[in-house]
Design a protein around this motif. Structure first.
Motif, mmCIF file in Angstrom:
data_model
loop_
_atom_site.group_PDB
_atom_site.id
_atom_site.type_symbol
_atom_site.label_atom_id
_atom_site.label_comp_id
_atom_site.label_asym_id
_atom_site.label_seq_id
_atom_site.Cartn_x
_atom_site.Cartn_y
_atom_site.Cartn_z
ATOM 1 N N GLU A 1 19.615 -10.394 -75.804
ATOM 2 C CA GLU A 1 20.881 -11.123 -75.953
ATOM 3 C C GLU A 1 21.283 -11.247 -77.418
ATOM 4 O O GLU A 1 22.453 -11.046 -77.773
ATOM 5 C CB GLU A 1 20.754 -12.502 -75.324
ATOM 6 N N SER A 2 20.327 -11.565 -78.293
ATOM 7 C CA SER A 2 20.666 -11.706 -79.717
ATOM 8 C C SER A 2 21.010 -10.357 -80.330
ATOM 9 O O SER A 2 21.858 -10.276 -81.220
ATOM 10 C CB SER A 2 19.526 -12.376 -80.477
ATOM 11 N N ALA A 3 20.371 -9.274 -79.858
ATOM 12 C CA ALA A 3 20.695 -7.937 -80.356
ATOM 13 C C ALA A 3 22.118 -7.549 -79.966
ATOM 14 O O ALA A 3 22.894 -7.025 -80.780
ATOM 15 C CB ALA A 3 19.704 -6.910 -79.814
ATOM 16 N N ILE A 4 22.474 -7.822 -78.717
ATOM 17 C CA ILE A 4 23.820 -7.503 -78.240
ATOM 18 C C ILE A 4 24.864 -8.322 -78.991
ATOM 19 O O ILE A 4 25.895 -7.794 -79.427
ATOM 20 C CB ILE A 4 23.918 -7.752 -76.719
ATOM 21 N N GLN A 5 24.606 -9.611 -79.174
ATOM 22 C CA GLN A 5 25.562 -10.476 -79.873
ATOM 23 C C GLN A 5 25.762 -10.036 -81.318
ATOM 24 O O GLN A 5 26.883 -9.990 -81.830
ATOM 25 C CB GLN A 5 25.082 -11.931 -79.826
ATOM 26 N N TYR A 6 24.644 -9.712 -81.971
ATOM 27 C CA TYR A 6 24.743 -9.267 -83.362
ATOM 28 C C TYR A 6 25.580 -7.989 -83.454
ATOM 29 O O TYR A 6 26.472 -7.883 -84.312
ATOM 30 C CB TYR A 6 23.337 -9.011 -83.930
ATOM 31 N N CYS A 7 25.302 -7.020 -82.596
ATOM 32 C CA CYS A 7 26.019 -5.742 -82.663
ATOM 33 C C CYS A 7 27.487 -5.898 -82.264
ATOM 34 O O CYS A 7 28.357 -5.216 -82.815
ATOM 35 C CB CYS A 7 25.340 -4.710 -81.774
ATOM 36 N N ALA A 8 27.764 -6.798 -81.311
ATOM 37 C CA ALA A 8 29.155 -7.046 -80.923
ATOM 38 C C ALA A 8 29.963 -7.554 -82.110
ATOM 39 O O ALA A 8 31.128 -7.183 -82.296
ATOM 40 C CB ALA A 8 29.207 -8.049 -79.777
#
Length: 314
Positions: free
Chosen positions: A195-202
């Motif tokens: 979730e944190s990886a997706i949020q960061y990349c978004a």
């Protein structure tokens, strides 16, 4: 004279706003006693200003409101009668005055564009030009940065070299401010979950999701606590396992003394579903990372629909 015109416009606008979608014949029927020709002319004006859009439903041409919740019939009728020249617009309704009084966040897209356009042309003010652009891009604002000057000029004659440059400069400055804000937030960011990886990349790669017309492959280097160090663009073009060489991917990671990396690329189609090549690239680079002692945490695909983790999908 203005009272008569207001009444005629109201006879058309008010019945139409009660319909989500309608054909030309339906419009003429519900707008009686307004003359059919006047109904047609009014509809054409609404389409030209980007308030209505033409659609095809079951092979029939119909009209649909672009943003019905934001359309203000009385205000629009006033604008048709009195015009949109700045000197004829009440001071409290002028974009600059509204910004200074209530802040930029309170302005519509049309108001913001009017401020960037600054100066109108004969028969069309900056406010009218801003409203035309704001209405046209209401449902697809992400396309505005990729629209060239001639395309914008077809929407409004207020777009000349100067106003186009001001709009594009404003968009780019906004991007840079957002990037700077994201950079400050990055100091506190840790990639500790999918979730944190997706949020960061978004956040970090929002441009890829909205503007990029080709696939781009990037990596994010991470320190021992999995805090981002920096991002690196590796390739531009269709992702292919034979073209993404581990040497090119891990060279910047070694230079940054990274403990781990995130793989990131975009799908310009808007659909983040991973292809066979996406999965092959992930596997190949994960194996190469193990040999180098650099963990490939995840491979995130960013797209306009959403962001997706290949690790989570596999």
């Amino acid at each position: 004279m203005s009272t008569d015109r207001r009444k005629r416009l109201a006879q058309v606008i008010k019945p139409l706003t009660e319909l989500d979608e309608f054909s030309a014949e339906q419009a003429k029927s519900v707008c009686e006693p307004a003359k059919p020709g006047y109904v047609t002319t009014t509809i054409k004006t609404l389409v030209r200003e980007g308030i209505l859009q033409r659609v095809v439903v079951d092979d029939q041409h119909r009209f649909r409101w672009c943003e019905p919740e934001r359309f203000q019939p009385e205000k629009w009728i006033d604008q048709q009668i009195h015009g949109l020249q700045v000197r004829e617009t009440p001071e409290q309704e002028r974009p600059r005055e509204k910004l200074l009084r209530n802040g930029a966040a309170s302005l519509s897209n049309g108001d913001l564009l009017a401020i960037l356009i600054r100066v109108g042309v004969p028969k069309q003010s900056a406010i009218a030009g801003g409203n035309l652009l704001g209405n046209r891009f209401a449902m697809q604002l992400e396309k505005l940065p990729r629209t060239d000057r001639e395309e914008l000029r077809e929407i409004s004659p207020t777009i000349n070299r100067v106003s186009y440059a001001q709009i594009m400069a404003g968009i780019e400055l906004g991007r840079r401010v957002a990037a700077a804000q994201a950079s400050h937030r990055q100091d506190e960011t840790k990639i500790t979950s999918t979730e944190s990886a997706i949020q960061y990349c978004a956040n970090e790669f929002a441009r890829l999701a909205s503007d990029a017309v080709q696939e781009e492959f990037h990596i994010v280097t991470l320190d021992t606590k999995h805090k981002p160090i920096r991002t690196h663009q590796i390739t531009i073009g269709t992702l292919d396992a034979s073209l993404v060489h581990p040497r090119e991917v891990f060279r910047p990671a070694i230079r940054d003394a990274a403990s781990a990396i995130l793989l990131v690329h975009n799908h310009p189609s808007g659909d983040p579903t991973p292809s066979r090549e996406d999965i092959q690239v992930t596997g190949r680079l994960t194996d190469a990372g193990k040999l180098l002692g650099i963990i490939v945490l995840d491979h995130i695909i960013v797209a306009s629909q959403r962001c997706l983790s290949i690790r989570e999908e596999s």
